[in-house]
Motif scaffolding. Sequence first.
Motif, PDB file in Angstrom:
ATOM      1  N   HIS A   7       0.606  -1.094   0.141  1.00 34.93           N
ATOM      2  CA  HIS A   7      -0.057  -0.004  -0.018  1.00 34.93           C
ATOM      3  C   HIS A   7       0.846   1.303   0.032  1.00 34.93           C
ATOM      4  O   HIS A   7       0.382   2.192  -0.907  1.00 34.93           O
ATOM      5  CB  HIS A   7      -0.932   0.089   1.281  1.00 34.93           C
ATOM      6  CG  HIS A   7      -2.241  -0.911   0.824  1.00 34.93           C
ATOM      7  ND1 HIS A   7      -3.511  -0.449   1.381  1.00 34.93           N
ATOM      8  CD2 HIS A   7      -2.145  -2.052   0.118  1.00 34.93           C
ATOM      9  CE1 HIS A   7      -4.296  -1.319   1.140  1.00 34.93           C
ATOM     10  NE2 HIS A   7      -3.742  -2.427   0.383  1.00 34.93           N
ATOM     11  N   PHE A  57     -12.433  -0.899  -3.929  1.00 32.57           N
ATOM     12  CA  PHE A  57     -11.412  -0.075  -3.599  1.00 32.57           C
ATOM     13  C   PHE A  57      -9.978  -0.783  -3.843  1.00 32.57           C
ATOM     14  O   PHE A  57     -10.240  -1.783  -4.684  1.00 32.57           O
ATOM     15  CB  PHE A  57     -11.199   0.133  -2.008  1.00 32.57           C
ATOM     16  CG  PHE A  57     -12.481   1.171  -1.649  1.00 32.57           C
ATOM     17  CD1 PHE A  57     -12.629   2.455  -2.182  1.00 32.57           C
ATOM     18  CD2 PHE A  57     -13.575   0.679  -0.713  1.00 32.57           C
ATOM     19  CE1 PHE A  57     -13.671   3.019  -1.767  1.00 32.57           C
ATOM     20  CE2 PHE A  57     -14.422   1.678  -0.493  1.00 32.57           C
ATOM     21  CZ  PHE A  57     -14.596   2.857  -0.926  1.00 32.57           C
ATOM     22  N   PHE A  58      -8.835  -0.094  -3.577  1.00 33.13           N
ATOM     23  CA  PHE A  58      -7.657  -0.880  -3.840  1.00 33.13           C
ATOM     24  C   PHE A  58      -7.379  -2.240  -3.590  1.00 33.13           C
ATOM     25  O   PHE A  58      -7.085  -2.951  -4.561  1.00 33.13           O
ATOM     26  CB  PHE A  58      -6.384  -0.160  -3.534  1.00 33.13           C
ATOM     27  CG  PHE A  58      -5.099  -0.476  -3.847  1.00 33.13           C
ATOM     28  CD1 PHE A  58      -4.588  -0.001  -5.255  1.00 33.13           C
ATOM     29  CD2 PHE A  58      -4.226  -1.182  -3.042  1.00 33.13           C
ATOM     30  CE1 PHE A  58      -3.361  -0.394  -5.588  1.00 33.13           C
ATOM     31  CE2 PHE A  58      -2.878  -1.327  -3.413  1.00 33.13           C
ATOM     32  CZ  PHE A  58      -2.608  -1.204  -4.697  1.00 33.13           C
ATOM     33  N   PHE A  85     -11.984   0.727   2.689  1.00 30.73           N
ATOM     34  CA  PHE A  85     -11.366   1.915   2.344  1.00 30.73           C
ATOM     35  C   PHE A  85     -10.034   2.004   2.995  1.00 30.73           C
ATOM     36  O   PHE A  85     -10.062   1.872   4.271  1.00 30.73           O
ATOM     37  CB  PHE A  85     -12.041   3.196   2.599  1.00 30.73           C
ATOM     38  CG  PHE A  85     -11.655   4.531   2.406  1.00 30.73           C
ATOM     39  CD1 PHE A  85     -11.742   5.061   0.906  1.00 30.73           C
ATOM     40  CD2 PHE A  85     -10.610   4.977   3.282  1.00 30.73           C
ATOM     41  CE1 PHE A  85     -11.240   6.342   0.648  1.00 30.73           C
ATOM     42  CE2 PHE A  85     -10.268   6.454   2.991  1.00 30.73           C
ATOM     43  CZ  PHE A  85     -10.421   7.102   1.942  1.00 30.73           C
ATOM     44  N   VAL A  93      -5.336  -3.279  -8.846  1.00 29.00           N
ATOM     45  CA  VAL A  93      -6.680  -2.740  -8.103  1.00 29.00           C
ATOM     46  C   VAL A  93      -7.413  -3.887  -8.158  1.00 29.00           C
ATOM     47  O   VAL A  93      -7.812  -4.533  -9.131  1.00 29.00           O
ATOM     48  CB  VAL A  93      -7.287  -1.584  -9.010  1.00 29.00           C
ATOM     49  CG1 VAL A  93      -8.737  -1.330  -8.403  1.00 29.00           C
ATOM     50  CG2 VAL A  93      -6.379  -0.540  -8.891  1.00 29.00           C
ATOM     51  N   ASP A 124      -6.375   4.577  -0.767  1.00 27.34           N
ATOM     52  CA  ASP A 124      -7.433   4.882  -1.560  1.00 27.34           C
ATOM     53  C   ASP A 124      -7.650   6.211  -1.489  1.00 27.34           C
ATOM     54  O   ASP A 124      -7.971   7.104  -2.390  1.00 27.34           O
ATOM     55  CB  ASP A 124      -8.666   4.053  -1.080  1.00 27.34           C
ATOM     56  CG  ASP A 124      -8.704   2.794  -1.301  1.00 27.34           C
ATOM     57  OD1 ASP A 124      -8.634   2.221  -2.399  1.00 27.34           O
ATOM     58  OD2 ASP A 124      -8.745   1.723  -0.449  1.00 27.34           O
ATOM     59  N   TRP A 166      -5.055   8.160  -3.546  1.00 30.73           N
ATOM     60  CA  TRP A 166      -5.660   8.206  -5.135  1.00 30.73           C
ATOM     61  C   TRP A 166      -6.687   8.942  -5.141  1.00 30.73           C
ATOM     62  O   TRP A 166      -6.797   9.649  -6.255  1.00 30.73           O
ATOM     63  CB  TRP A 166      -5.608   6.632  -5.375  1.00 30.73           C
ATOM     64  CG  TRP A 166      -4.378   6.157  -5.875  1.00 30.73           C
ATOM     65  CD1 TRP A 166      -3.565   5.128  -5.113  1.00 30.73           C
ATOM     66  CD2 TRP A 166      -3.837   6.254  -7.189  1.00 30.73           C
ATOM     67  NE1 TRP A 166      -2.317   5.155  -5.712  1.00 30.73           N
ATOM     68  CE2 TRP A 166      -2.275   5.622  -7.087  1.00 30.73           C
ATOM     69  CE3 TRP A 166      -4.121   6.757  -8.315  1.00 30.73           C
ATOM     70  CZ2 TRP A 166      -1.373   5.669  -7.896  1.00 30.73           C
ATOM     71  CZ3 TRP A 166      -2.868   6.655  -9.461  1.00 30.73           C
ATOM     72  CH2 TRP A 166      -1.749   6.276  -9.174  1.00 30.73           C
ATOM     73  N   TRP A 214     -13.157   2.455  -9.570  1.00 28.12           N
ATOM     74  CA  TRP A 214     -12.296   2.661  -8.172  1.00 28.12           C
ATOM     75  C   TRP A 214     -12.291   4.308  -8.062  1.00 28.12           C
ATOM     76  O   TRP A 214     -12.729   4.636  -6.901  1.00 28.12           O
ATOM     77  CB  TRP A 214     -11.001   2.294  -8.524  1.00 28.12           C
ATOM     78  CG  TRP A 214      -9.748   2.344  -7.415  1.00 28.12           C
ATOM     79  CD1 TRP A 214     -10.185   2.394  -5.858  1.00 28.12           C
ATOM     80  CD2 TRP A 214      -8.441   2.739  -7.475  1.00 28.12           C
ATOM     81  NE1 TRP A 214      -9.111   2.693  -5.263  1.00 28.12           N
ATOM     82  CE2 TRP A 214      -7.946   2.895  -5.976  1.00 28.12           C
ATOM     83  CE3 TRP A 214      -7.597   2.725  -8.560  1.00 28.12           C
ATOM     84  CZ2 TRP A 214      -6.594   3.195  -5.730  1.00 28.12           C
ATOM     85  CZ3 TRP A 214      -6.126   3.085  -8.246  1.00 28.12           C
ATOM     86  CH2 TRP A 214      -5.631   3.270  -6.791  1.00 28.12           C
ATOM     87  N   VAL A 274     -14.140   5.789  -4.747  1.00 31.77           N
ATOM     88  CA  VAL A 274     -13.195   6.674  -4.043  1.00 31.77           C
ATOM     89  C   VAL A 274     -13.718   8.132  -3.807  1.00 31.77           C
ATOM     90  O   VAL A 274     -14.040   8.771  -2.514  1.00 31.77           O
ATOM     91  CB  VAL A 274     -11.769   6.783  -4.401  1.00 31.77           C
ATOM     92  CG1 VAL A 274     -11.061   7.765  -3.520  1.00 31.77           C
ATOM     93  CG2 VAL A 274     -10.930   5.338  -4.160  1.00 31.77           C
TER      94      VAL A 274
END
Length: 223
Positions: free
Chosen positions: A91, A139-140, A145, A135, A149, A152, A180, A184
């Motif tokens: 991350h 979310f990622f 979350f 991804v 996220d 980005w 995504w 977000v």
Amino acid sequence: MPNYKLTSFPLCPYVQRALIVLAEKEVPFERVDIDLANKPDWFLKLSPLGKVPVLEADGHVLFESQVIAEYLDEVTQGSLHPADPLQKARHRAWIEFASQALATLWGFYTVDTAEEFEAKRTALLEQFARVAEQVEGPFFTGDQFHMVDGVWGTVFRYIQSFENLGDFDFYQGSEKLRNWHDAVLARQSVIDAVPADYHEQLLAFVKNRNSYLATTIADKAAA
Ligand SMILES: N[C@@H](CCC(=O)N[C@@H](CS)C(=O)NCC(=O)O)C(=O)O
């Protein structure tokens, strides 16, 4: 909890990074906005790099948005990172990649010539294609979350504004990226990290710089 004061600038994506963590972790703080074109003396004394965000924690000065975000995450309940050290490192790596995308975006809206502009657009497409491979969605890394996220989200906010100005094909039809982006930008902490007239303020900033993007906006308005 210490007494927190955040020195900010409303359009700054790095300030948003700190604000999103403050909101997600429900941390009370005082906010002071400054004019970056006319930095007050007290700010220049406070900030070793002369940049926002700066967080004062009981008078101790913290700078660099990611340092601030990590600190706030550590001193509050739960974490916006995965618990597994390898996943956490992944991350953080993709957070650094978002900082690179932000640097490319800065070029996208400030360079002067069509050639430089196209080079920045191409670099952005490559950066988006690269992150898209990682991804999981929405979310990622799935339903939760995380800090990555939110970071980005500060990139996607520029994309949302620039998509109103022209067809730049940033996501090249990638549904994963589009979903995504949508997930977000719908998050309350991400929405609240900028003023309601963010798009108008960003446009005014871009026009003021007389960049290539600004001239294309002006040409479109005149047509
Ligand atoms: N690496 C820094 C970047 C912060 C940054 O570039 N802030 C900009 C505004 S978005 C700034 O304060 N610029 C003022 C200047 O460079 O004079 C961070 O993550 O905090």
